[in-house]
Design an enzyme around this catalytic site. Structure first.
Site, short mmCIF file in Angstrom:
data_model
loop_
_atom_site.label_atom_id
_atom_site.label_comp_id
_atom_site.label_asym_id
_atom_site.label_seq_id
_atom_site.Cartn_x
_atom_site.Cartn_y
_atom_site.Cartn_z
N GLU B 61 -5.03 -17.80 13.10
CA GLU B 61 -6.01 -17.31 11.99
C GLU B 61 -7.12 -16.86 12.62
O GLU B 61 -7.72 -15.89 12.05
CB GLU B 61 -6.72 -18.86 11.66
CG GLU B 61 -5.67 -19.50 10.49
CD GLU B 61 -4.54 -20.34 11.41
OE1 GLU B 61 -4.49 -20.44 12.56
OE2 GLU B 61 -3.59 -20.98 10.74
N HIS B 128 -5.52 -31.79 5.47
CA HIS B 128 -4.75 -30.84 4.18
C HIS B 128 -5.55 -31.42 3.03
O HIS B 128 -4.96 -31.00 1.69
CB HIS B 128 -3.23 -31.11 3.87
CG HIS B 128 -2.55 -30.51 5.11
ND1 HIS B 128 -2.28 -31.31 6.25
CD2 HIS B 128 -1.78 -29.60 5.07
CE1 HIS B 128 -1.61 -30.58 6.97
NE2 HIS B 128 -1.24 -29.55 6.56
C1 LIG Z 1 -3.57 -23.63 12.88
C2 LIG Z 1 -2.64 -23.99 11.73
N1 LIG Z 1 -2.30 -22.93 10.95
C3 LIG Z 1 -1.24 -23.10 10.04
C4 LIG Z 1 -0.79 -24.31 9.74
C5 LIG Z 1 0.27 -24.51 8.80
N2 LIG Z 1 1.75 -24.97 9.29
C6 LIG Z 1 1.97 -26.19 9.65
S1 LIG Z 1 3.52 -26.05 10.21
C7 LIG Z 1 3.55 -24.57 10.23
C8 LIG Z 1 4.92 -23.88 10.69
C9 LIG Z 1 5.05 -24.21 12.41
O1 LIG Z 1 6.05 -23.64 12.86
P1 LIG Z 1 6.45 -23.93 14.36
O2 LIG Z 1 5.18 -23.91 15.34
O3 LIG Z 1 7.47 -22.96 14.75
O4 LIG Z 1 6.95 -25.59 14.31
P2 LIG Z 1 8.42 -25.92 13.72
O5 LIG Z 1 7.81 -26.37 11.99
O6 LIG Z 1 9.34 -24.85 13.41
O7 LIG Z 1 8.80 -27.27 14.46
C10 LIG Z 1 2.42 -23.85 9.70
C11 LIG Z 1 2.09 -22.44 9.55
C12 LIG Z 1 -1.13 -25.64 10.84
N3 LIG Z 1 -0.34 -26.73 10.86
N4 LIG Z 1 -2.17 -25.30 11.60
#
Ligand SMILES: Cc1ncc(C[n+]2csc(CCOP(=O)(O)OP(=O)(O)O)c2C)c(N)n1
Ligand SMILES: [Mg+2]
Lengths: 380, 325
Positions: B61, B128
């Site tokens: 971000e 959220h």
């Molecule tokens: C700082 C932040 N930005 C955006 C989000 C929204 N978000 C939640 S999970 C996710 C994807 C996470 O991907 P990854 O780290 O690869 O974990 P996975 O779900 O694949 O286990 C996003 C964009 C968040 N939780 N925190």
């Protein structure tokens, strides 16, 4: 071992052949009982999540549901490398790690159902909960934030000369945050006893690795921090255990931080509402058919380690009984009282006063206003 | 109605029209391209404008908000999506230190929009459901917009994109698919800084914005049955505030309830109360009252969330109390 006969993957999909990793020294030291225990935790993770799906479909789960289907080996095998006194912080795909650390199916189901006697008393969602005594710290949603926090937990162990190790999980996506960078760099400079696991499951929500990171492997990031970066097949529970155990012992010996990349695959959507329209056709089917961590482990247990199928069936039956009992009990749990919300923001004062217009109102609201359609329509 | 669209579609239509209108406008954010965003606000834009103007970003971000500022300096008009507005905290430094001061200290324009789903009543839990608008109200150099109707959502996103400064555009996710409207024909632009009378009344005024506008309207309806005539002022823009409209309603009804979903202490109601006090003290027949969320992180379980957030019953009680003064 029977000869593998994995057919060539269809073009254009993310497919990773199971690696034939020879048993490492730590995995070799495991006894029959421990190998069976690993199976138990993996099976419990999968069965419990399947139960949560059933509850979700009955609209008994409040909010989203997150699966770790296909990632049970990476969660379980890595947490199994810790000792009782060690501490971990999970992410959303690490229910298995939490179970290994002592979280119970009853707690997980109560938490998903937002019950008043859930570990967070209904304040937080899904597997966002922790227990310092059992050795796991609950995550927040903001990705990457747990890396510096767990670096600080590890710092306290170093300062007090306690021979304890900290494990923190991040996803491939979470490695893009500033917090991940700052926390890992801090930990590396301070040489604290931290193991950072990057679960590379191919996607962050809908975003595939190449749009997240221009390098090839996440383990390669380690070099820039002056720490070792290692990698294992995340769907091979014994390989996961072995590589994590080595990093944990290194940390315990005072040698500092290791970054461990576990290569796995997210078989379900980001959360249950995600229809995975962005996944190329054939990819999910390929992983289900050719690289499922439970299938692989069962095959290995029964062939290489000569575990009779009946022993595994006993474990399955035990898991089923435990999940059934937890479900029944969680369903009987009460929802919280509205006024519980006012307790515990501060140590002192322990209770926030109610608003003047709520005086005498003990129930949540006089007229319950929840339309049938309430519930988050987005993901985590 | 046949040509009715949702609040969410209205935002998409506004972005789409501005992208068509000017090639400098582009979108950035997590999962906004092929996936169309977590709530599907940007669905279809990738197909229409291509991946040079609809960029999927890493989960960074601070990175993409900062990059938006740089692009904005160079004459581009970035529209940045935060997957949930709760993640705006990760870009707080960029927005408050870099972006908000750029014009004043360095004569560098930052024509950019930072938008995302906000707000509670959806069982989203503490990360959220946030309403972080007050954290930015205290930052000169930023503008803040928080609409409650589909028409305003479209008209204001278009204004925000055309604005020569950074606009934080809050999209209440409870309204995304529940609120619908028929868009006025042509180039429908709603000016930033102008409030809207959502319901005319004579006995008391409720000043509010976003999802609680709908709570206020419901309360006004209930109170009408008791013979109490309530005016509802929808602020729409929080920075700048529409002082003229605020004064007009205070001087009309002489009794004011300030209502917001954000927590009470340090919330925008405090600023509104001060302004009313400074400009219209002599017109008041009762003290200015507040209904807001309790001062706790927003909990997830339905009875807890219902207890913490303002409900229609609270508004009704508070207005009766004002009238009985
Ligand atoms: C700082 C932040 N930005 C955006 C989000 C929204 N978000 C939640 S999970 C996710 C994807 C996470 O991907 P990854 O780290 O690869 O974990 P996975 O779900 O694949 O286990 C996003 C964009 C968040 N939780 N925190
Ligand atoms: Mg991932």
């Amino acid at each position: 071992m029977p000869k593998r006969t994995t057919p060539a993957a269809p073009p254009g999909i993310l497919a990773r052949e199971p690696r034939a990793t020879p048993l490492g020294p730590h995995a070799r030291a495991l006894g029959d009982a421990q190998r069976l225990e690993l199976y138990y935790w993996m099976r419990l993770t999968r069965t419990l999540e399947e139960r949560l799906v059933a509850l979700y479909k009955q609209t008994k789960v409040v909010g989203g549901l997150f699966r770790s289907l296909g990632q049970e080996a990476d969660a379980v095998g890595s947490a199994f490398a810790l000792e009782r006194r060690d501490i971990l912080s999970p992410l959303i795909r690490n229910m298995g790690s939490m179970l290994v650390k002592g979280a119970t199916p009853l707690e997980v189901i109560r938490q998903y159902m937002a019950k008043g006697d859930s570990p967070t008393r209904g304040r937080e969602l899904n597997i966002h909960f922790g227990d310092l005594d059992r050795g796991f710290v609950g995550q927040i949603s903001h990705l990457g934030d747990m890396v510096p926090v767990m670096a600080g937990v590890a710092l306290s162990f170093k300062m007090r000369r306690e021979p304890r190790v900290v494990l923190v999980y991040v996803g491939d996506g979470a490695t893009s945050t500033g917090a991940f960078h700052e926390g890992l760099n801090f930990a590396a400079v301070q040489k604290v006893p931290l193991v950072c696991i990057v679960e590379n499951n191919g996607y962050a929500y809908s975003t595939p690795n190449p749009r997240q990171f221009a390098g090839e492997w996440f383990k390669d990031k380690a070099a820039a921090y002056g720490i070792p970066g290692v990698q294992a097949d995340g769907n091979d529970v014994l390989a996961v255990y072995d590589v994590t155990r080595a990093a944990v012992e290194r940390a315990r010996a005072g040698e500092g931080v290791t970054l461990v990349e576990l290569v796995t695959y997210r078989r379900k959507g980001h959360a249950e509402h995600d229809n995975q329209s962005y996944v190329p056709p054939g990819e999910l089917e390929w992983w289900a058919a050719h690289n499922d961590p439970l299938d692989r482990y069962v095959a290995r247990l029964t062939s290489e380690f000569r575990v009779p199928a009946a022993r595994l069936a006993e474990v399955d039956a035990r898991v089923q009984r435990e999940v059934d009992a937890a479900t029944d009990e969680a369903e009987r749990s009460p929802m919280p009282e509205g006024t519980d919300a006012l307790v515990g923001v501060y140590a002192d004062p322990p209770v926030v006063p109610a608003e003047w217009y709520r005086e005498g109102v003990t129930k949540a609201v006089e007229r319950h206003e929840r339309p049938a359609s309430w519930g988050t329509s987005g993901g985590e | 109605m046949a040509n009715e669209i949702t609040f969410l579609e209205a935002i998409r239509e506004g972005i789409d029209e501005e992208m068509a209108r000017s090639p400098e406008v582009f979108c950035m954010g997590e999962d906004i391209g092929a996936y169309g965003g977590a709530f599907k606000v940007t669905e279809g834009l990738l197909a229409k404008y291509g991946d040079a103007r609809v960029l999927d970003t890493p989960i960074s971000e601070a990175g993409f908000v900062g990059a938006a500022a740089g692009a904005a300096h160079m004459g581009m008009r970035p529209v940045v999506e935060l997957q949930f507005i709760d993640f705006i905290s990760c870009a707080y430094d960029m927005l408050t230190n870099y972006v908000a001061t750029a014009r004043y200290r360095a004569f560098l324009p930052c024509p950019m929009v930072v938008r995302g789903p906000s707000g509670g009543y959806v069982r989203g839990g503490p990360f959220h459901s946030q309403n972080p608008e007050a954290a930015f109200l205290h930052t000169p150099g930023l503008k803040i917009v928080y609409p409650s109707t589909a028409e305003d959502a479209k008209g204001l996103i278009k204004s925000a994109i055309r604005d020569d400064d950074c606009v934080l555009f809050f999209e209440h996710k409870y309204l995304y698919r529940r609120v619908k409207g028929v868009m006025p024909a042509g180039d429908h632009v709603v000016p930033i800084g102008k409030a809207r009378v959502a319901r005319e009344g004579t006995d008391a005024s409720i000043i509010t914005y976003a999802a609680t506008v709908h709570k206020a309207l419901e309360a006004a309806e209930q109170l009408a049955a008791e013979g109490i005539s309530v005016e509802v002022l929808d602020l729409r823009s929080l920075l700048p505030l529409d002082d003229e409209a605020i004064q007009a309603t205070v001087r009309k009804t002489h009794r004011v309830l300030l209502l917001h979903e954000d927590t009470r202490t340090g919330g925008i109601a405090g600023e509104l109360c001060a302004r009313i006090n400074e400009t219209s003290f002599a017109w008041l027949d009762a003290p200015v009252l507040r209904v807001a969320a309790a001062d706790v992180p927003l909990p997830y379980s339905p009875p807890l969330e219902d207890y913490v957030l303002p409900q229609v019953a609270d508004v009704v009680r508070a207005v009766r109390h004002l009238l009985a003064w």
